[in-house]
Design an enzyme around this catalytic site. Structure first.
Site, PDB file in Angstrom:
ATOM      1  N   ASP A 198       0.860  -1.184   0.000  1.00 18.87           N
ATOM      2  CA  ASP A 198       0.000   0.000   0.000  1.00 18.87           C
ATOM      3  C   ASP A 198       0.898   1.236   0.000  1.00 18.87           C
ATOM      4  O   ASP A 198       2.044   1.180   0.464  1.00 18.87           O
ATOM      5  CB  ASP A 198      -0.930   0.014   1.215  1.00 18.87           C
ATOM      6  CG  ASP A 198      -2.163   0.874   0.979  1.00 18.87           C
ATOM      7  OD1 ASP A 198      -3.195   0.315   0.545  1.00 18.87           O
ATOM      8  OD2 ASP A 198      -2.087   2.099   1.195  1.00 18.87           O
ATOM      9  N   SER A 199       0.364   2.354  -0.485  1.00 13.20           N
ATOM     10  CA  SER A 199       1.144   3.595  -0.543  1.00 13.20           C
ATOM     11  C   SER A 199       1.027   4.421   0.730  1.00 13.20           C
ATOM     12  O   SER A 199       1.752   5.394   0.911  1.00 13.20           O
ATOM     13  CB  SER A 199       0.701   4.442  -1.738  1.00 13.20           C
ATOM     14  OG  SER A 199      -0.673   4.783  -1.620  1.00 13.20           O
ATOM     15  N   CYS A 255     -14.173  -0.576  -7.195  1.00 18.25           N
ATOM     16  CA  CYS A 255     -15.217   0.134  -6.450  1.00 18.25           C
ATOM     17  C   CYS A 255     -15.673   1.378  -7.211  1.00 18.25           C
ATOM     18  O   CYS A 255     -16.301   2.266  -6.637  1.00 18.25           O
ATOM     19  CB  CYS A 255     -14.718   0.508  -5.053  1.00 18.25           C
ATOM     20  SG  CYS A 255     -13.290   1.614  -5.047  1.00 18.25           S
ATOM     21  N   ASP A 300      -7.089  -4.679  -5.038  1.00 16.74           N
ATOM     22  CA  ASP A 300      -8.236  -3.952  -4.490  1.00 16.74           C
ATOM     23  C   ASP A 300      -7.916  -2.453  -4.488  1.00 16.74           C
ATOM     24  O   ASP A 300      -7.796  -1.821  -3.439  1.00 16.74           O
ATOM     25  CB  ASP A 300      -8.544  -4.444  -3.072  1.00 16.74           C
ATOM     26  CG  ASP A 300      -9.855  -3.884  -2.539  1.00 16.74           C
ATOM     27  OD1 ASP A 300     -10.658  -3.364  -3.338  1.00 16.74           O
ATOM     28  OD2 ASP A 300     -10.076  -3.951  -1.311  1.00 16.74           O
TER      29      ASP A 300
END
Length: 437
Positions: free
Chosen positions: A292-293, A381, A341
């Site tokens: 993740d960033s 999403c 995701d």
């Protein structure tokens, strides 16, 4: 949802219990009317809740150097009637002159006007809807109100154990803020509430942002709110975390994907606070690498892994998702499963093509890391990207890499994130579990 319960809910939802017929006539006579342009009435006849400024006569723009008369008289949160070009009633809603989404519609029956009890009834019905098939215990988390899908456009409420996370996305609803919060306490028994209005929403709605405003007689621990989910002990930061805290829409998909990951080496890209990877490790994945960033999100993920005694099988990398996939490929690494995701790539219709290119690139890069027979769990999403478009993108990615992709499960959000038939935009989440050959 099954037809019968839906019919019952819709009929009940439009009956405020404290308004007599004489009150209805009196209120209706005083309610300002806003007229839609010729031919623009059809979405509202179909009960779509969003009225954009460009659909209205005047559209909120100055005419001959002067604002339309009804524009100058309407204040944010005022109840207004929407009528067609001939003056026929279409619906009743709340207006926000500062927003391009000028009117949000709530009642489509003029016999049942908006009043204080109207909101209480809608909240009660939304909570009752969750009880139809709810399996969550008091220690777990669930979404109680999902905006348009619960006929409460602009209001999102999540429950984490004994604490509510409330997000207002409609400036007009702030007129009823105290009433809504008071009734949520009464209806749920949760005294602790955290209210959020994110900066982007505040800008578009012309209101002040609220970054985790605590509305509670009891303090909320600075360590966050503890709850249970998928057999894990988790903590959510309702004050400074994302939106209403965690991403509850994916929790059933976390469990579904984990069934395919026992004994596997897993790469969880855009893992946020642990998400898919934590549940996979709990279910027996041999190794999980989360990417993740956000350093803040990764710290929360590491803490969750330690809390649930999963640190030995989990590690985390702070990096951009595209850069991380490229780096793994350059090193020749392979994973039995890759999970994607990412955040929303398309916030408007104009961004759909750009979003599909980003999804295609991300999934194409992931295929380079998966051996034949491996798993791909890929999500979107972006509500503007349809399920058909998302699957077509995945087909294109497989064709480009000369790989066959077999869809095992084509999933969406759980039952506490329902979809409104009259607002198709409320169906947004796609989660595909596939085998790559």
């Amino acid at each position: 949802m099954p037809p019968a319960p839906n019919d019952r809910i819709e009929n009940d939802a439009t009956e405020p219990s404290d308004t007599s017929p004489s009150d209805e006539v009196h209120d209706r006579d005083r309610t300002p009317q806003w007229r839609v342009k010729p031919g623009r009435q059809f979405p509202f006849l179909a009960r779509h809740p969003w009225v954009h400024a460009h659909a209205l006569i005047g559209g909120g723009k100055a005419i001959g150097g002067k604002a339309p008369e009804n524009e100058t008289q309407s204040q944010c949160g005022d109840v207004v009637d929407l009528v067609d070009i001939d003056g026929n009633f279409l619906a009743q809603g709340l207006i926000n002159p500062a927003s391009r989404l000028r009117i949000r519609l709530y009642s489509f029956d003029r016999r049942h006007p908006i009043c204080d009890q109207f909101w209480r009834d809608r909240i009660d019905l939304a909570i009752a809807r969750r009880r139809l098939a709810a399996t969550e215990t008091g220690e777990e988390a669930e979404r109680l109100i999902f905006s348009e899908s619960d006929l409460l456009s602009g209001l999102i409420v999540d429950r984490y154990a004994d604490t509510l996370g409330v997000q207002f996305t409609a400036g007009a609803l702030l007129r009823y803020r105290d009433l809504i919060l008071d009734h949520l306490r009464q209806a749920t028994g949760c005294e602790k509430i955290v209210v959020r209005i994110d900066e982007r929403t505040a800008k578009f709605e012309g209101v002040s942002a609220e970054s985790g405003t605590i509305v509670s007689p009891e303090p909320i621990s600075p360590d966050g709110v503890a709850y249970r989910q998928n057999g894990l002990d988790l903590v959510v930061d309702l004050v400074s975390g994302q939106k209403t805290g965690g991403y509850l829409d994916q929790r059933k998909n976390h469990a579904a994907a984990a069934r395919y990951l026992h004994g596997k080496r897993v790469l969880d890209v855009c893992c946020y606070t642990g998400g898919f990877g934590l549940v996979a490790a709990k279910a027996g994945a041999a190794e999980v690498i989360g990417v993740d960033s956000s350093e803040h999100a990764l710290e929360a993920a590491k803490a969750a892994a330690e809390r649930n005694e999963l640190s030995g099988r989990m590690s985390f990398v702070r990096d951009d998702c595209f850069d991380a996939l490229r780096a793994f490929a350059d090193r020749g690494e392979k994973f039995d499963a890759v999970i994607l995701d990412p955040p929303r790539f398309a916030g408007s219709r104009k961004q759909v093509d750009q979003a599909l290119r980003a999804y295609r690139r991300l999934n194409t890069m992931a295929l380079d890391l998966i051996p034949s027979g491996g798993m791909l769990v890929t999500c979107s999403c972006s509500g503007r990207v349809s399920r058909a478009e998302f699957v077509a993108m995945l087909t294109d990615a497989g064709r480009k890499k000369r790989r066959d992709i077999v869809l095992l499960e084509n999933r969406g959000a759980p039952a506490d994130h329902p979809t409104s038939a009259t607002c198709p935009e409320s169906e947004y989440l796609k989660c595909v579990i596939a085998q790559v050959m």
